[in-house]
Scaffold this motif. Structure first.
Motif: not given
Length: 208
Positions: A66-69, A73-75, A96-102
Motif C-alpha cells: 500500500t502506497i497512500p501518496a 493498494r496491490a496484491d 494491477t498486481i505487483a511481484g515480490w522477488y521470492r
C-alpha cells in the motif's frame, strides 16, 4: 550473491515489455507518460537511515503493498527467475498486481526486499506502478505479510537509471537494516524499439 543478481541489468527490462503496445491503442492521441523522478541529489538514496530504524523481522511472505501518496493498494505474487536468467514479472493480464522477488529477503527482514510492478498495459493504460516517479522522501510504503504483521517503510529517494546501467548492487545488496526497493520502467519511450529505456527505482527503509 543470490539468483537474479547476476542478470539484474538485463532482467529488469520487465514492465516495459507489457507496455510495448500502449502506443498502438490510441492512434490519434498519445498515451500518458509515467512521471519522472526529480534530478538526483548528492545523497545516495540507497543508504537512507531513519532516526529510529525498525528491527529486522523473521521471514514471512508479503501479501499486499500500500502506497497512500500515489493511491496504490496491490496484491503481491511471488516471482523468481526465468529459464533465461531474467527476473520474472507479474502476469501481463493482471497489471494491477505487483511481484515480490521470492529468492531474496521478504519485506521486513534484514537486507533489500525487491518488489516489481508494471508501469502500463496495452489494454488498460497506466498500471500499478505508473506513478512511482511521484514519490518523495518521507512518503510511506506499507507491506502486509502472511504472519499478520505489517512493515512500514519510509522513502529515502527515487532515481531513474538507464537499463544498460542497472544498479544491481544497490538493489540486491545485503545489509543489516530492513530495506525495500520498488522497480518499474520509465524514462523515454523508444518508438522504434517499443520499450522504455530506463528503470525507476524507489529506495526505502523500514521505520519503527
Amino acid at each position: 550473491m543470490f539468483p537474479g543478481h547476476r542478470t539484474a541489468a538485463a532482467a529488469i527490462a520487465l514492465t516495459g515489455v507489457t507496455g510495448l503496445g500502449l502506443l498502438a491503442v490510441g492512434a490519434t492521441r498519445p498515451p500518458p507518460r509515467p512521471p519522472r523522478p526529480p534530478a538526483p541529489a548528492a545523497a545516495d538514496p540507497a543508504t537512507g537511515q531513519p532516526a529510529t530504524p525498525a528491527p529486522p523481522l523473521p521471514h514471512a511472505n508479503p501479501t499486499r503493498v500500500t502506497i497512500p501518496a500515489i493511491d496504490v493498494r496491490a496484491d503481491l505474487v511471488p516471482v523468481a527467475v526465468t529459464s533465461t536468467g531474467e527476473l520474472e514479472v507479474p502476469p501481463p493480464d493482471r497489471p494491477t498486481i505487483a511481484g515480490w522477488y521470492r529468492l531474496g529477503v521478504s519485506p521486513g527482514e534484514a537486507g533489500n526486499a525487491v518488489i516489481v510492478g508494471h508501469v502500463d498495459s496495452r489494454d488498460t493504460g497506466p498500471a500499478v506502478f505508473f506513478d512511482l516517479g511521484r514519490l518523495r522522501p518521507g512518503d510511506r510504503i506499507r507491506v502486509a505479510r502472511a504472519d499478520a504483521t505489517e512493515v512500514t517503510f519510509a522513502v529515502d529517494g527515487v532515481r531513474s537509471y538507464p537499463k544498460t546501467a542497472f544498479p544491481a548492487d544497490l538493489v540486491y545488496g545485503a545489509g543489516t537494516v530492513p530495506r525495500l526497493r520498488l522497480i518499474t520502467c520509465g524514462g523515454r519511450f523508444d518508438e522504434r524499439e517499443r520499450r522504455y529505456l530506463d528503470n525507476v527505482i524507489v529506495f526505502a527503509t523500514a521505520v519503527a
